[in-house]
Design a protein around this motif. Structure first.
Motif, PDB file in Angstrom:
ATOM      1  N   LEU A  14      12.419   1.648  -1.799  1.00 43.38           N
ATOM      2  CA  LEU A  14      13.252   1.613  -3.074  1.00 43.38           C
ATOM      3  C   LEU A  14      14.522   2.603  -2.671  1.00 43.38           C
ATOM      4  CD1 LEU A  14      13.599   1.028  -6.211  1.00 43.38           C
ATOM      5  CD2 LEU A  14      11.935   2.747  -6.548  1.00 43.38           C
ATOM      6  N   ALA A  15      15.510   1.910  -2.796  1.00 48.05           N
ATOM      7  CA  ALA A  15      16.523   2.857  -2.263  1.00 48.05           C
ATOM      8  C   ALA A  15      17.599   3.220  -3.508  1.00 48.05           C
ATOM      9  CB  ALA A  15      17.672   2.302  -1.191  1.00 48.05           C
ATOM     10  N   ASP A  36       0.952  -1.301  -0.138  1.00 47.03           N
ATOM     11  CA  ASP A  36       0.084   0.025   0.023  1.00 47.03           C
ATOM     12  C   ASP A  36       0.921   1.292   0.042  1.00 47.03           C
ATOM     13  OD1 ASP A  36      -2.539  -1.322  -0.169  1.00 47.03           O
ATOM     14  OD2 ASP A  36      -2.514  -1.401   1.984  1.00 47.03           O
ATOM     15  N   ARG A  37       2.164   1.280   0.085  1.00 46.96           N
ATOM     16  CA  ARG A  37       3.004   2.394   0.325  1.00 46.96           C
ATOM     17  C   ARG A  37       4.293   1.953  -0.277  1.00 46.96           C
ATOM     18  NH1 ARG A  37       5.237   4.265   5.163  1.00 46.96           N
ATOM     19  NH2 ARG A  37       4.635   6.456   4.615  1.00 46.96           N
ATOM     20  N   CYS A  73      -1.437   7.925  -5.182  1.00 46.94           N
ATOM     21  CA  CYS A  73      -0.730   9.309  -4.806  1.00 46.94           C
ATOM     22  C   CYS A  73       0.689   9.315  -4.722  1.00 46.94           C
ATOM     23  CB  CYS A  73      -1.384   9.918  -3.849  1.00 46.94           C
ATOM     24  SG  CYS A  73      -3.219  10.434  -4.001  1.00 46.94           S
ATOM     25  N   VAL A  74       1.195  10.387  -4.853  1.00 42.55           N
ATOM     26  CA  VAL A  74       2.726  10.656  -4.609  1.00 42.55           C
ATOM     27  C   VAL A  74       2.891  11.626  -3.771  1.00 42.55           C
ATOM     28  CG1 VAL A  74       3.284  11.737  -6.761  1.00 42.55           C
ATOM     29  CG2 VAL A  74       5.162  10.529  -5.546  1.00 42.55           C
ATOM     30  N   ARG A  75       3.832  11.784  -2.667  1.00 36.63           N
ATOM     31  CA  ARG A  75       4.021  12.852  -1.697  1.00 36.63           C
ATOM     32  C   ARG A  75       5.578  13.109  -1.588  1.00 36.63           C
ATOM     33  NH1 ARG A  75       3.521  12.239   3.881  1.00 36.63           N
ATOM     34  NH2 ARG A  75       2.404  10.449   3.287  1.00 36.63           N
ATOM     35  N   GLU A  78       1.575   6.130  -2.392  1.00 33.66           N
ATOM     36  CA  GLU A  78       0.553   5.598  -1.296  1.00 33.66           C
ATOM     37  C   GLU A  78      -0.699   5.201  -2.175  1.00 33.66           C
ATOM     38  OE1 GLU A  78       1.166   6.820   3.226  1.00 33.66           O
ATOM     39  OE2 GLU A  78       0.940   8.732   1.936  1.00 33.66           O
ATOM     40  N   ARG A  79      -1.197   4.051  -1.770  1.00 33.74           N
ATOM     41  CA  ARG A  79      -2.265   3.634  -2.638  1.00 33.74           C
ATOM     42  C   ARG A  79      -3.801   4.095  -1.624  1.00 33.74           C
ATOM     43  NH1 ARG A  79      -2.919  -1.575  -4.869  1.00 33.74           N
ATOM     44  NH2 ARG A  79      -1.154  -2.320  -3.766  1.00 33.74           N
TER      45      ARG A  79
END
Length: 200
Positions: free
Chosen positions: A33-34, A21-22, A56-58, A49-50
């Motif tokens: 994700l590094a 979910d994120r 969405c992206v933040r 985030e789902r």
């Protein structure tokens, strides 16, 4: 419906499945994700985030910002199929659906055009007002750039004309300087470190 990201960076090109979910992105190894090799990415840079209606992206207060379709975001941004997200030197294309196992090779993200030293100096001065922190800050004017670089206004306009061509910004673009500044930062031609150095 399943979704995924197409990741394009200098180091790799791959598919990132959005299975949880994120998904956090940053230079620290503890992220989902590094991207430790990219010095323009903050330790904890952004999060995908789902929500029931989609993804969405933040931005998480990163130093160099997060961009969606070449525009810096200052709040959570709803994603639509084919949106392009820039985080440091990495580009992500958001996709809705399952990735094709044997589909065509993913196209590479647009690279940087070849820039002269003076064109880069003009770009840095163009983008310099962004450090003020106001999301509606206008890029520097030709006159301001000329004064900072101790050159003529005509010389700056000539460099800007070349830069519009190199960044594929059409003549009928209503706010060409704004678009050029966004492109320069989103594509990594100008970094926040460059802008800080310009104040010294």
């Amino acid at each position: 419906m399943p979704s995924y990201l197409e990741l394009h960076s200098r180091a790799e090109r791959r598919i990132v499945l959005l299975a949880a979910d994120r998904l956090t992105v940053g230079s620290d190894a503890g992220n989902d994700l590094a991207v430790p090799a990219d010095r323009t990415v903050s330790r904890l840079h952004a999060v995908f985030e789902r929500y029931p209606a989609g993804w969405c992206v933040r931005d998480l207060g990163s130093r160099n910002g997060t961009f969606v379709n070449r525009r810096r975001i200052f709040a959570e941004q709803v994603l639509r199929d084919a949106d392009e997200i820039a985080i440091g030197g990495a580009r992500f294309v958001y996709r809705v659906g399952e990735p094709e196992a044997d589909g065509p090779e993913t196209a590479a993200a647009r690279g940087l055009p070849e820039l002269t030293r003076r064109e880069l100096e003009v770009l840095v001065r163009l983008c310099r007002p962004i450090l003020g922190g106001d999301m509606f800050t206008e890029p520097a004017s030709s006159r301001e750039i000329a004064a900072a670089l101790v050159v003529t206004d005509a010389a700056v306009k000539q460099h800007l004309a070349h830069l519009y061509d190199k960044f594929d910004i059409p003549a009928d673009e209503p706010r060409r300087r704004v678009r050029l500044a966004n492109e320069a930062i989103a594509r990594g031609a100008v970094t926040i470190a460059d802008l800080r150095e310009a104040t010294d």
